[in-house]
Design an enzyme around this catalytic site. Structure first.
Site, PDB file in Angstrom:
ATOM      1  N   ASP A  20      -1.696   3.267  -8.929  1.00  0.00           N
ATOM      2  CA  ASP A  20      -0.996   3.084 -10.210  1.00  0.00           C
ATOM      3  C   ASP A  20      -1.821   2.209 -11.155  1.00  0.00           C
ATOM      4  OD1 ASP A  20       1.129   4.697  -9.774  1.00  0.00           O
ATOM      5  OD2 ASP A  20       2.646   3.122  -9.673  1.00  0.00           O
TER       6      ASP A  20
ATOM      7  N   ASP B 175      -6.755  -7.704  -2.548  1.00  0.00           N
ATOM      8  CA  ASP B 175      -6.604  -8.551  -3.739  1.00  0.00           C
ATOM      9  C   ASP B 175      -7.874  -8.505  -4.591  1.00  0.00           C
ATOM     10  OD1 ASP B 175      -7.708  -9.707  -1.487  1.00  0.00           O
ATOM     11  OD2 ASP B 175      -6.796 -11.673  -1.756  1.00  0.00           O
TER      12      ASP B 175
ATOM     13  N   TYR C 156       6.042   1.595   4.887  1.00  0.00           N
ATOM     14  CA  TYR C 156       7.146   2.391   4.352  1.00  0.00           C
ATOM     15  C   TYR C 156       7.936   3.101   5.458  1.00  0.00           C
ATOM     16  CZ  TYR C 156       4.943   1.765  -0.247  1.00  0.00           C
ATOM     17  OH  TYR C 156       4.409   1.233  -1.395  1.00  0.00           O
TER      18      TYR C 156
ATOM     19  N   ASP D  68      -0.618   2.792  -2.894  1.00  0.00           N
ATOM     20  CA  ASP D  68       0.452   2.999  -3.868  1.00  0.00           C
ATOM     21  C   ASP D  68       0.188   2.124  -5.098  1.00  0.00           C
ATOM     22  OD1 ASP D  68       2.800   3.555  -5.156  1.00  0.00           O
ATOM     23  OD2 ASP D  68       4.128   2.742  -3.618  1.00  0.00           O
TER      24      ASP D  68
END
Ligand code: NAD
Length: 366
Positions: free
Chosen positions: A256, A228, A146, A252
């Site tokens: 979620d 994964d 980011y 991130d």
């Protein structure tokens, strides 16, 4: 008995922010009475309300109030009224990102707790979540893809090329690792580090650093998962996890996913811890995982538990008051066990209550 006084910056923000913040303060008032603590609250504007009144989402006065405080209790910001503003001026981007930067908030802690009584809300198959689960995600918040440079998009040889750069320094990995190991020490002492060490140089360094630091925490059992596989295992066996630590992008996405499998966004707090360390903990910002819920704002029906549990995290991680934090966690548990439910977690046979009733019940259970 002498009382300890803490300065708290209260940034309620927009939408349901002020409604749920009032209940968090009610619960903190009950904590004051029981634990010989005093909270001195200073309210400051942030987000859409600050754009309307002060012309910007994060006024200097608000930063000043935060700087003079021991911790920031944050609501949420944004809403339809400000969605047509240019992206850089929108409440979330123009308020939260600069606060994170200003205070060096590098560690994002997001508990994903599914209470045994609320497993029906989880989208995961009932037998996989029976009895509930309790995972803590520790996400690195200021490094990785980011923020890495170079970062650009440009035309080249008749094509368009977009570049993001993933960069981590050992020192950045070490500091988030310490936060994660220490968090695990306060829980079930199991830490899962997430990476993609079969493909990424960043992850090779990440894994090596985690292994090295593990020697300083012999009481914590460290394991590694590729990202994964972690995404799959969270669905298949959420009860198998205690603390997860991940770099910015992986954290991130996984945090979620973890929030979603609890099924109850209105129950989930979060903490963002900063560089500034005190004898009691780290300076931090504490806020619900959800947003301003414009669809239910102003109706008095929002679930205040995420905000109340954010106050508990503040006591635990910034103010060095774990007993008071545990009292809030326990009071929430009692009220859920008694069957009180706001609309978002309501099911047949339980008692539907509003924001204020829920706050009052939790305060009374302290
Ligand atoms: P949201 O989290 O606000 O709402 C998603 C759904 O969850 C809605 O149906 C809402 O009613 C429900 N919900 C959320 N919190 C709840 C609570 N405490 N009690 C009961 N129900 C609850 O997400 P959204 O709709 O995508 O975003 C709305 C606004 O919030 C947008 O402007 C967005 O930018 C902003 N937002 C802010 C933050 C923040 O301040 N950190 C985070 C996310 C979204």
């Amino acid at each position: 008995m002498t009382t300890k006084t803490f300065q708290i910056a209260v940034l309620a923000g927009d939408g349901i922010g002020p409604e749920v913040m009032a209940e968090a303060r009610r619960v903190l008032a009950a904590i004051e009475a029981k634990f010989a603590l005093t909270f001195s609250f200073t309210e400051a504007r942030v987000g859409g309300i600050a754009i309307d009144v002060d012309g910007k989402a994060l006024p200097e006065e608000t930063i000043r109030v935060c700087e003079a405080s021991d911790a920031i209790l944050f609501g949420s910001v944004g809403g339809p009224k400000w969605e047509s503003l240019p992206p850089n001026e929108q409440p979330e981007r123009a308020a939260l990102l600069p606060i994170r930067k200003h205070f060096g908030l590098f560690a994002n802690l997001r508990p994903a707790v599914c209470f045994p009584q609320l497993t029906h809300a989880s989208p995961v198959r009932a037998d996989l979540v029976a009895g509930g689960f309790n995972i803590l995600c520790v996400r690195e918040l200021t490094g990785g893809l980011y923020f890495g440079q170079p970062k650009y998009s440009r035309e080249e040889n008749g094509d368009t090329i977009a570049v993001d750069t993933m960069v981590y320094k050992r020192s950045e990995i070490e500091r988030i690792a310490h936060v994660a190991f220490k968090a695990a020490q306060g829980r079930d002492k199991r830490l899962t580090s997430v990476d993609k060490a079969n493909v990424l140089e960043n992850s090779v360094l990440w894994r090596r650093t985690m292994n090295e630091l593990a020697k300083q925490y012999p009481d914590v059992q460290l394991s590694h998962l590729y990202v994964d596989n972690a995404a799959m295992q969270l669905i298949k066996n959420p009860k198998g996890f205690d603390v997860i630590v991940a770099e910015n992008l992986f954290g991130d996405i996984l945090s979620d996913e973890m929030a979603m499998i609890t099924g109850s966004l209105g129950m989930l707090p979060s903490a963002s811890l900063g560089l500034k360390e005190t004898p009691l903990g780290r300076f931090g910002l504490f806020e619900p995982s959800g947003g301003t819920a414009p669809d239910i704002a102003g109706k008095g029906i929002a679930n205040p538990i995420a905000q109340i549990l954010s106050a508990a995290m503040m006591l635990r991680y910034s103010l060095g008051e774990p007993a008071a934090a545990a009292a809030i966690d326990a009071a929430v548990k009692v009220v859920i066990e008694r069957g009180l439910r706001t609309g978002d977690i309501h099911s047949e046979g339980t008692q539907r209550v509003g924001t204020r009733e829920m706050g009052e019940a939790i305060a009374a259970a302290i």
